[in-house]
Design a protein around this motif. Structure first.
Motif, short mmCIF file in Angstrom:
data_model
loop_
_atom_site.label_atom_id
_atom_site.label_comp_id
_atom_site.label_asym_id
_atom_site.label_seq_id
_atom_site.Cartn_x
_atom_site.Cartn_y
_atom_site.Cartn_z
N LEU A 1 -8.85 -3.53 23.10
CA LEU A 1 -6.95 -3.44 23.79
C LEU A 1 -6.82 -3.76 22.52
CD1 LEU A 1 -4.73 -4.65 25.53
CD2 LEU A 1 -5.77 -6.75 25.62
N LEU A 2 -7.20 -4.90 21.75
CA LEU A 2 -6.39 -5.87 20.81
C LEU A 2 -6.11 -4.32 19.52
CD1 LEU A 2 -8.86 -8.85 20.15
CD2 LEU A 2 -6.44 -8.59 20.65
N VAL A 3 -7.19 -2.93 19.51
CA VAL A 3 -7.31 -2.41 18.42
C VAL A 3 -5.63 -1.13 18.84
CG1 VAL A 3 -8.23 -0.01 17.49
CG2 VAL A 3 -9.67 -2.23 17.51
N ALA A 4 -5.97 -1.17 20.48
CA ALA A 4 -4.70 -0.76 20.95
C ALA A 4 -3.71 -1.30 20.72
CB ALA A 4 -5.33 -0.23 22.71
N LEU A 5 -3.33 -2.34 20.78
CA LEU A 5 -1.60 -2.54 20.26
C LEU A 5 -1.38 -2.88 19.19
CD1 LEU A 5 -2.57 -6.50 22.28
CD2 LEU A 5 -0.88 -4.82 22.58
N LEU A 6 -2.87 -3.11 17.69
CA LEU A 6 -2.41 -2.77 16.44
C LEU A 6 -1.51 -1.51 16.27
CD1 LEU A 6 -4.15 -4.15 14.10
CD2 LEU A 6 -3.98 -1.68 14.14
N ALA A 7 -2.89 -0.80 17.26
CA ALA A 7 -2.20 0.66 16.87
C ALA A 7 -0.61 1.41 17.41
CB ALA A 7 -3.57 1.46 17.18
N GLY B 1 0.66 -1.17 0.21
CA GLY B 1 0.29 0.13 0.22
C GLY B 1 1.13 1.07 0.35
N GLY B 2 2.32 1.16 0.51
CA GLY B 2 3.21 2.17 0.17
C GLY B 2 4.36 2.48 -0.16
N ILE C 1 8.66 7.59 -2.42
CA ILE C 1 9.02 6.22 -2.50
C ILE C 1 8.86 5.63 -1.34
CG2 ILE C 1 9.85 3.79 -3.29
CD1 ILE C 1 9.91 5.14 -6.26
N GLY C 2 10.57 6.17 -0.34
CA GLY C 2 11.44 5.69 0.90
C GLY C 2 10.28 5.90 1.88
N TYR C 3 9.52 7.05 1.69
CA TYR C 3 8.53 7.44 3.03
C TYR C 3 7.08 7.51 3.15
CZ TYR C 3 11.60 10.23 5.90
OH TYR C 3 12.86 10.24 6.82
N ALA C 4 6.53 6.80 2.08
CA ALA C 4 5.06 6.21 1.28
C ALA C 4 4.71 4.66 1.94
CB ALA C 4 5.42 5.71 -0.05
N GLY C 5 5.64 3.75 2.31
CA GLY C 5 5.30 3.04 3.07
C GLY C 5 4.95 3.57 5.05
N LEU C 6 5.80 4.46 4.97
CA LEU C 6 5.85 5.13 6.35
C LEU C 6 4.39 5.54 6.83
CD1 LEU C 6 9.47 6.37 7.17
CD2 LEU C 6 8.13 4.02 8.33
N ALA C 7 4.74 6.47 5.81
CA ALA C 7 3.48 7.56 5.37
C ALA C 7 2.00 6.91 5.94
CB ALA C 7 3.04 8.63 4.22
N VAL C 8 1.95 5.58 4.54
CA VAL C 8 0.43 4.70 4.90
C VAL C 8 0.52 3.93 6.75
CG1 VAL C 8 -0.75 2.44 3.85
CG2 VAL C 8 0.21 4.82 2.13
N ILE D 1 1.82 4.87 8.98
CA ILE D 1 1.61 5.60 10.76
C ILE D 1 0.12 6.44 11.12
CG2 ILE D 1 2.39 8.20 11.88
CD1 ILE D 1 5.24 6.88 11.06
N SER D 2 -0.01 6.59 9.09
CA SER D 2 -1.43 6.93 9.50
C SER D 2 -2.27 5.64 10.07
CB SER D 2 -1.75 7.43 7.53
OG SER D 2 -1.23 8.38 7.47
N ALA D 3 -2.38 5.11 9.07
CA ALA D 3 -2.97 4.27 9.33
C ALA D 3 -4.17 4.05 11.29
CB ALA D 3 -3.27 2.62 8.90
N GLY D 4 -2.29 3.66 11.45
CA GLY D 4 -1.98 3.59 13.11
C GLY D 4 -2.60 4.87 14.15
N ALA D 5 -2.21 6.02 13.47
CA ALA D 5 -2.97 6.85 14.16
C ALA D 5 -4.89 6.50 13.93
CB ALA D 5 -2.87 8.41 13.00
#
Length: 299
Positions: A103-109, A30-31, A73-80, A82-86
């Protein structure tokens, strides 16, 4: 009681595997994959591991090639990721979620945010991996500080928030009575699952020759190359993990040190029990992630 404890370890180990699977696909496909398709010459597929990191295979571009595009390209993976985590961190505050679901969602995030921000900080500081091209451009212009300080600040901000979300949801579901009781419960379940996951990662890294080395290994290799062929590139040898690890530890210590508040009706099952619907859901998700990694890894 023995089976309940072992079952909780297996349950959280499976969830860690799901978190990893979703993160690596978001990051690489995705990134990076999407960015390679948009600003590069194409995406040739990902290299994925079951417990470690991964990489994306670009279709090589003819020269000249812009450093700007490599940075995107390098930061695309990080951006996607991190955004999903937020987004996940915001969603776990939804009032309709049960404590175990939170708890499960907090662990993922928290995993998404802390692992990716730590990666951005370390890679930007050493000038390797995904943040490497952008870090090189910033260093050329005397702005190396901006390659690693912004993600470090975000990491220090996300760590307390994620730690509190995990500890609060854990206490509610498992019925923790005191601070020490919380610590013992978390060590015996989440801690044991994390340790088991680390063992699985080490085993996979030992038997798979395509596993990428860690950030610090990549930094050592880069520094050795710079020393062998001196250039304008600076050598950064300070172990940045000495900053990242204490921040995370302090965040969880502070979260665990807060008074335990028992809320009536907070548990979505008997304290310490994993409801069948959650166990089945995590098992199905883990199987789906294993299939997804296997299929995408062979594309």
């Amino acid at each position: 009681m023995k089976w309940t404890w072992l079952g909780a370890i297996v349950f959280f180990f499976a969830w860690l595997f799901v978190v990893h699977g979703v993160a690596i696909v978001l990051h690489e496909v995705g990134g990076h994959g999407l960015a390679m398709t948009i600003v590069g010459c194409g995406f040739d597929g990902p290299n994925l591991t079951y417990f470690g990191g991964g990489s994306a295979r670009p279709i090589p571009c003819p020269p000249p090639w812009l450093l700007r595009n490599l940075a995107i390209i390098g930061y695309a993976g990080l951006a996607v990721t991190i955004s999903a985590g937020a987004v996940a961190m915001a969603f776990q505050r939804h009032a309709g979620l049960t404590p175990l679901t939170r708890l499960l969602v907090a662990l993922l995030a928290t995993h998404f945010l802390l692992s990716e921000l730590a990666y951005a900080t370390s890679g930007g500081y050493y000038g390797v991996r995904d943040p490497g091209p952008a870090a090189a451009w910033l260093e050329i212009h005397g702005l190396h500080l901006f390659a690693w300080l912004p993600p470090l600040v975000l990491y220090a901000t996300a760590a307390p928030y994620g730690a509190c979300a995990i500890v609060d949801a854990f206490r509610e579901h498992f019925g923790s009575r005191t601070r020490l009781h919380t610590l013992k419960q978390m060590a015996a379940t989440l801690g044991a699952a994390e340790l088991l996951y680390l063992v699985a990662y080490r085993i996979e890294a030992a038997i798979r020759p395509d596993t990428l080395p860690g950030i610090e290994v990549a930094a050592e290799q880069r520094n050795a190359q710079v020393k062998a062929a001196p250039s304008w590139v600076a050598i950064h040898e300070f172990p940045i993990r000495r900053v990242l690890i204490p921040i995370a530890v302090a965040a969880f210590v502070a979260a665990l040190a807060r008074p335990v508040r028992r809320l009536e009706g907070a548990e979505d099952a008997a304290p310490g029990r994993i409801p069948r619907r959650h166990a089945v859901g995590v098992a199905v998700a883990a199987l789906g992630c294993a299939i997804m990694i296997t299929v995408l890894g062979r594309v």
